[in-house]
Motif scaffolding. Sequence first.
Motif, mmCIF file in Angstrom:
data_model
loop_
_atom_site.group_PDB
_atom_site.id
_atom_site.type_symbol
_atom_site.label_atom_id
_atom_site.label_comp_id
_atom_site.label_asym_id
_atom_site.label_seq_id
_atom_site.Cartn_x
_atom_site.Cartn_y
_atom_site.Cartn_z
ATOM 1 N N ASP A 54 16.573 15.754 6.552
ATOM 2 C CA ASP A 54 16.685 14.501 5.556
ATOM 3 C C ASP A 54 16.753 14.714 4.068
ATOM 4 N N PHE A 55 16.143 15.934 3.849
ATOM 5 C CA PHE A 55 15.809 16.299 2.126
ATOM 6 C C PHE A 55 16.643 17.308 1.875
ATOM 7 N N ARG A 137 22.437 11.695 -0.848
ATOM 8 C CA ARG A 137 22.479 10.914 -2.199
ATOM 9 C C ARG A 137 22.479 12.100 -3.162
ATOM 10 N N SER A 138 21.625 12.913 -2.874
ATOM 11 C CA SER A 138 20.940 14.099 -4.099
ATOM 12 C C SER A 138 22.377 14.808 -4.235
ATOM 13 N N ILE B 246 13.884 9.869 -0.389
ATOM 14 C CA ILE B 246 14.273 10.766 0.454
ATOM 15 C C ILE B 246 15.681 11.243 0.326
ATOM 16 N N SER B 247 16.564 10.298 0.412
ATOM 17 C CA SER B 247 17.980 10.540 0.329
ATOM 18 C C SER B 247 18.264 11.426 -1.062
ATOM 19 N N ALA B 248 17.829 10.747 -2.104
ATOM 20 C CA ALA B 248 18.006 11.393 -3.466
ATOM 21 C C ALA B 248 17.458 12.573 -3.835
ATOM 22 N N ALA B 249 16.316 13.311 -2.722
ATOM 23 C CA ALA B 249 15.746 14.362 -2.956
ATOM 24 C C ALA B 249 14.829 14.194 -4.345
ATOM 25 N N ILE B 250 14.221 12.828 -4.357
ATOM 26 C CA ILE B 250 13.279 12.899 -5.546
ATOM 27 C C ILE B 250 11.807 13.592 -5.147
#
Lengths: 208, 402
Positions: A54-55, A137-138, B246-250
Amino acid sequence: MELEPLKLEIEAAVPGCRLEIIPNLGPSAQHSLLVDPEDGLAVAFYLRDAAEFDFCTNVTGVDWPPRELTEKIKIKQIVEGVEKDVDQIRKVQIPGYLEAVYHLYSIERRLGPLPLRMRTADRDSGTHLPSLTTVWRSAEFQEREVYDLYGIHFDGHPDLRRLLMWDSFVDYPMRRDYVEPDDYEYEPTAHDQVLARAKEHASKAGAL
Amino acid sequence: MSTTYAPVSEPITDSAPVTGRPAPRPATPVLSGPDLPEQYLELSMGPQHPSTHGVFRMNVVLDGEQVVKLKPVFGYLHRNHEKIAESESYLGNMPYTDRLDYICSITNNWAYALAVEKLGSIEVPERAEYIRVITGELTRLQNHACLLGFLLQDMGASGTPLMYAFREREKVLDLFESLTGARMMCNYLRFGGCRVDLPPGWLNRAKAFLADFPRFLDEFERLLVGNEILMERTQGVGVLSRELAISAAISGPMARASGLNYDIRKADGYSIYNRFSFRVPLGSHGDVYDRYMIRFLEMRESVKILDQAMRDIPDGPIQNPAVKARLFRPKPGEAYGRIESPKGELGFYLISDGSGIPYRYRVRPPSLINLTVLEDLCLGHNVADVIAVLGSVDIVMGEVDR
């Protein structure tokens, strides 16, 4: 990380997908998964939802210009009536391509890094890959950066614009064959004048 | 069906068509000029505003005071660090990494050294690992102290908190100067160890600094943690959900403030972090206040790590003698190495083609990636809150733009 079971798992879940394990020859043993761009989205969704990767921490591009591999092979040849092994050098042309690499981690399962790769058809007009922004999203801003610096067009990206270079910039600076434009503003300095005089002096000294 | 990410808003401005090798992309719809509804105001914040922490610009669309859209604009400090690095030797790149996040140069060195060590399978002597932990955690202390000072300064607590924070940072920089010769651009780590050993008496001075440090934390906490104005300005502002994190890899303190239990020191256990007992503080709301408090709590944990490391540090060599740094030529292959830098996950991705120069050198900048959710955090808030949210993300433009 062992990729063979994961590959079989994905192939069972996404029928007909073309996957390949790219072995890493170095000591880090981070082997990567090469996926065909057409199956990219389906495989990415599977990796995120079922395999819990997920990451998606890092998205980047790599440029591989056309290469020529030379390898020595032995072939059997009849020399003066006797069959002999003769060394022959074979040249293999590898066409160039651009590559997008996504480094995936699993937070729950503490797995990673899993590099997921996609390759474009060529480096000129076929530089299209599916955008994985809808999955992670990343990827949104990092794909913009890859587009900016490498010129990979991510189809389906919500806002694909240059990120770091200015809008009117033409080329893709991270490509291996990028040549810096020779159009910097020239400003004469005192140092230039000294240099010019030194040159003048040197030419006179040489004449003597 | 799986959930997909859709952008919170359309792009504000459209760029000029791209005229590079591939065919130009069709123009996307714009919300600018005549298309902009009358009650909206388009505002360009930055790039030279003091609260933007360097040269960073945001295009904001406002409905009165409220943010309707926000698009960050990057690149004012771009010098293509990665391209430069792809023409330098592995050792020659070490000083360049100092300039990424110029507040925490030693952790930048560390992440790069870790990636090269993975690429070349290099062992690090025990004492060097301890020195790395000590200098790395000192870096974390001064980074977090600075951040709290900057954040409060941005929110109008003019002077005092920033000066208190800089007083502490000064002590750390003095320690770095006597160790490495430079206050900010330390260029201290090498693959397989460190550049120089600790000078005589350095450890005692560091211990004395550390013994004093909790007093600063207590003082700061008494002064500002329960402050009514601060709570009013920061609580419930800029909420980041755990799912989006999590989705934006913060990563880093920002992710942990949203309750995401992910600290690379624990998850990867790189270096010798599994020898120390420390806890990972977590937030529950994910707002600016939680991001602010997380830094306090992390500093207390860093003090614990430093106490243990300074107690246990062994004697021995500080450099692996098998490494020929100047002639370093790793085997063809690739490696991704990452550490928990004070700002988040700092990663380096290296590809070697067998020569002395990296074929591909990529920095995974925590500042940039933590900044990409700025619009999600700011929508619906006032303009003044944008500054507080931006301050709580903790960015350094040298790393964002590279």
